[in-house]
Design an enzyme around this catalytic site. Structure first.
Site, PDB file in Angstrom:
ATOM      1  N   HIS A 208       0.876  -1.173   0.000  1.00 50.83           N
ATOM      2  CA  HIS A 208       0.000   0.000   0.000  1.00 50.83           C
ATOM      3  C   HIS A 208       0.911   1.220   0.000  1.00 50.83           C
ATOM      4  O   HIS A 208       1.608   1.479   0.980  1.00 50.83           O
ATOM      5  CB  HIS A 208      -0.896  -0.013   1.249  1.00 50.83           C
ATOM      6  CG  HIS A 208      -1.703   1.244   1.441  1.00 50.83           C
ATOM      7  ND1 HIS A 208      -3.071   1.227   1.544  1.00 50.83           N
ATOM      8  CD2 HIS A 208      -1.345   2.536   1.546  1.00 50.83           C
ATOM      9  CE1 HIS A 208      -3.510   2.469   1.716  1.00 50.83           C
ATOM     10  NE2 HIS A 208      -2.477   3.277   1.721  1.00 50.83           N
ATOM     11  N   GLU A 275      -4.099   6.940  -2.982  1.00 54.99           N
ATOM     12  CA  GLU A 275      -3.688   5.604  -2.541  1.00 54.99           C
ATOM     13  C   GLU A 275      -3.542   4.650  -3.719  1.00 54.99           C
ATOM     14  O   GLU A 275      -4.434   4.569  -4.566  1.00 54.99           O
ATOM     15  CB  GLU A 275      -4.754   4.988  -1.624  1.00 54.99           C
ATOM     16  CG  GLU A 275      -4.928   5.665  -0.305  1.00 54.99           C
ATOM     17  CD  GLU A 275      -5.869   4.876   0.617  1.00 54.99           C
ATOM     18  OE1 GLU A 275      -6.002   5.297   1.764  1.00 54.99           O
ATOM     19  OE2 GLU A 275      -6.473   3.866   0.193  1.00 54.99           O
ATOM     20  N   ARG A 291      -8.479  14.321   3.207  1.00 59.20           N
ATOM     21  CA  ARG A 291      -8.186  14.893   4.532  1.00 59.20           C
ATOM     22  C   ARG A 291      -6.683  14.856   4.814  1.00 59.20           C
ATOM     23  O   ARG A 291      -5.916  14.205   4.106  1.00 59.20           O
ATOM     24  CB  ARG A 291      -8.874  14.037   5.601  1.00 59.20           C
ATOM     25  CG  ARG A 291      -8.323  12.616   5.585  1.00 59.20           C
ATOM     26  CD  ARG A 291      -8.847  11.725   6.688  1.00 59.20           C
ATOM     27  NE  ARG A 291      -8.146  10.459   6.714  1.00 59.20           N
ATOM     28  CZ  ARG A 291      -8.411   9.420   5.938  1.00 59.20           C
ATOM     29  NH1 ARG A 291      -9.379   9.491   5.043  1.00 59.20           N
ATOM     30  NH2 ARG A 291      -7.698   8.305   6.029  1.00 59.20           N
TER      31      ARG A 291
HETATM   32  C1  MV4 Z   1      -7.631  -4.399  -2.767  1.00 61.40           C
HETATM   33  C2  MV4 Z   1      -6.810  -5.482  -2.403  1.00 61.40           C
HETATM   34  C3  MV4 Z   1      -6.459  -6.382  -3.380  1.00 61.40           C
HETATM   35  N1  MV4 Z   1      -6.897  -6.197  -4.648  1.00 61.40           N
HETATM   36  N2  MV4 Z   1      -8.035  -4.264  -4.040  1.00 61.40           N
HETATM   37  C4  MV4 Z   1      -8.292  -2.645   1.592  1.00 61.40           C
HETATM   38  C5  MV4 Z   1      -8.535  -1.246   1.990  1.00 61.40           C
HETATM   39  C6  MV4 Z   1      -8.991  -0.526   0.789  1.00 61.40           C
HETATM   40  N3  MV4 Z   1      -8.419   0.789   0.763  1.00 61.40           N
HETATM   41  C7  MV4 Z   1      -8.530  -1.369  -0.353  1.00 61.40           C
HETATM   42  N4  MV4 Z   1      -8.098  -2.614   0.199  1.00 61.40           N
HETATM   43  C8  MV4 Z   1      -7.645  -3.585  -0.597  1.00 61.40           C
HETATM   44  N5  MV4 Z   1      -8.021  -3.483  -1.888  1.00 61.40           N
HETATM   45  C9  MV4 Z   1      -7.676  -5.160  -4.942  1.00 61.40           C
HETATM   46  N6  MV4 Z   1      -8.122  -5.021  -6.193  1.00 61.40           N
HETATM   47  C10 MV4 Z   1      -6.403  -5.595  -1.068  1.00 61.40           C
HETATM   48  C11 MV4 Z   1      -6.824  -4.643  -0.162  1.00 61.40           C
HETATM   49  C12 MV4 Z   1      -6.331  -4.808   1.191  1.00 61.40           C
HETATM   50  C13 MV4 Z   1      -5.424  -3.910   1.740  1.00 61.40           C
HETATM   51  C14 MV4 Z   1      -4.989  -2.791   1.066  1.00 61.40           C
HETATM   52  C15 MV4 Z   1      -4.103  -1.906   1.634  1.00 61.40           C
HETATM   53  C16 MV4 Z   1      -3.601  -2.154   2.891  1.00 61.40           C
HETATM   54  C17 MV4 Z   1      -3.993  -3.266   3.590  1.00 61.40           C
HETATM   55  C18 MV4 Z   1      -4.918  -4.148   3.037  1.00 61.40           C
HETATM   56  C19 MV4 Z   1      -5.319  -5.273   3.745  1.00 61.40           C
HETATM   57  C20 MV4 Z   1      -6.215  -6.130   3.193  1.00 61.40           C
HETATM   58  C21 MV4 Z   1      -6.727  -5.900   1.920  1.00 61.40           C
END
Ligand code: MV4
Length: 447
Positions: A208, A275, A291
């Site tokens: 992330h 993000e 924010r």
């Molecule tokens: C995702 C992903 C995998 N593939 N989208 C979780 C929070 C939200 N902002 C988006 N998230 C995710 N989206 C796709 N297409 C996995 C997550 C996710 C995640 C993302 C960022 C930080 C931690 C996370 C923990 C679990 C899942």
């Protein structure tokens, strides 16, 4: 410049905003619930107004009470901090309609980015790489099946009104699709009053990575580098760092320039965070936050730019005083979120602080409203301190962080300091070899 700012928040972020105001010669109004009458932000503010009982719905989310406090005290601007009303376009609009400046972007930009489908469609149209998936709400099972055939399995169903991980459903095969779709819809309707959902390719082990931007009223937009926020537990960030150990300087420059072009195009104002998921060298936009973020201090540590001061300046109509080329990113910074929680079970540990000693020295910053004798109330988020450390290199930063964590004394309650100590001692962390799933796997064997 504004003469008086009402800070519509509590805890460390209320203190953070108050400090910026004081340095700028701006008077401050704290608002607080009955549970926060003894809080540090209330003690340090020039004026304070009790806006309701402990339940946030009746105090920190109580729009009429906050507007009344602003009118009674004659505040000319409102800073929303993070959480609570900070991304509520309706609140921003009401503040503005009262002739008070909402310190943040326009309500229209807040609504646009609050709608995750519209945000993605906008970013895609502006040339920002987005996660492969649907560009409009899914209206039928047949449409979902058609999209899924192109995207492939496993896939994720996400709520358009969601974000931050709320309302996501992982689907492994077509046989699960219809059931998952109805479940996602009804959960989203219940949680957000909106059942629009969309589909994305599931990225299995991304990082992330989020890019910080800052924009003024005159089309000047800069980026302040990225933050790696991959270390999360149940969608709560635990530790953040900048620069990301996963990016090289070309990747950083490329994503920064891409984001700045897009943000300029939409005429955004103030601070914002774009993000991305980052996997196999590719960026995939997921969401934009409108924010100030909890982890903003790591960016401040490497750039020397006071993001809250900049928010206030641009909200007041001042131009950015520098160009992208004039921004230097120096060294490395890490933030540890210290929560009032048991470090093994993550159960909240409200209670009275019996001893308090914050670490200090070169490159060490602590943002916290804690003091000896303070009672951490049980009603709110468990974040009680942010330890932010800067070093000329990642290694120096890590050594300094180890030293600072050992110095930190928070007596009377359990905190997550021991979790941070074990986390930064792990070789994967030391090597920067982690992704969004690493932390939960790290915690598991001991949990
Ligand atoms: C995702 C992903 C995998 N593939 N989208 C979780 C929070 C939200 N902002 C988006 N998230 C995710 N989206 C796709 N297409 C996995 C997550 C996710 C995640 C993302 C960022 C930080 C931690 C996370 C923990 C679990 C899942």
């Amino acid at each position: 410049m504004f003469e008086k700012i009402l800070i519509a928040n509590r805890g460390e972020i209320a203190l953070r905003v108050l400090r910026a105001c004081r340095e700028m010669g701006i008077h401050t109004v704290a608002v607080h619930s009955t549970a926060d009458a003894d809080a540090m932000h209330v003690r340090l503010a020039d004026e304070s107004v009790c806006i309701g009982p402990p339940n946030a719905m009746d105090s920190y989310l109580n729009i009429p009470a906050i507007i009344a406090a602003a009118e009674i005290t004659g505040a000319d601007a409102v800073h929303p901090g993070y959480g609570f009303l900070s991304e509520n376009a309706n609140f921003a609009n009401i503040v503005n309609e009262h002739g008070i400046t909402f310190i943040g972007p326009s309500p229209e930009h807040m609504s646009l980015m609050g709608d995750k489908i519209a945000a993605k469609a906008t970013m895609r149209s502006l040339g920002v790489p987005v996660t492969p998936g649907t560009d409009s709400p899914i209206t039928s099972d047949q449409e979902a099946e058609k999209a899924a055939a192109e995207i492939g399995y496993p896939l994720l169903i996400k709520a358009s009104a969601g974000g931050g991980g709320r309302g996501m459903k992982l689907v492994h095969s077509e046989s699960e699709l219809s059931t998952a779709l109805s479940a996602a819809r009804s959960e989203s309707r219940l949680a957000f009053g909106d059942d629009s959902v969309y589909i994305e390719r599931f990225l299995s082990r991304p990082r992330h990575i989020e890019v910080q931007v800052l924009a003024d009223h005159y089309g000047n937009v800069v980026h302040l580098g990225e933050r790696d926020c991959s270390l999360q537990r149940r969608h709560q960030k635990v530790l953040e760092e900048t620069p990301s150990p996963a990016l090289n300087s070309e990747q950083r420059k490329h994503i920064g320039e891409t984001v700045v072009r897009a943000i300029k195009e939409i005429g955004y104002l103030g601070v914002g965070t774009i993000e991305f998921l980052f996997e196999n060298g590719e960026f995939y936009f997921i969401e934009m936050n409108t924010r100030l973020q909890v982890e903003h201090p790591v960016t401040e540590m490497i750039t020397g730019i006071d993001l809250v001061r900049e928010q206030i300046r641009v909200a007041n109509g001042a131009p950015l005083g520098y160009t992208q080329e004039e921004i230097e990113m120096r060294g490395h910074a890490i933030e540890c979120r210290v929560n009032a929680e048991n470090p093994q079970t993550f159960t909240p540990t409200p209670g009275t602080i019996t001893d308090y000693h914050a670490p200090g020295g070169l490159g060490v910053r602590v943002d916290s409203g804690l003091y000896s004798g303070y009672r951490v109330p049980p009603n709110y988020d468990s974040l009680v301190a942010k330890l932010v450390v800067h070093g000329t290199s990642r290694n120096e930063c890590l050594m300094r962080l180890r030293r600072a964590l050992a110095e930190f004394v928070i007596g009377g309650i359990d905190t997550t300091i021991p979790l941070h100590q074990s986390l930064i001692a792990d070789s994967d962390f030391v090597n920067g070899a982690y992704d969004i799933r690493w932390l939960e796997e790290f915690i598991l064997p001991k949990g």
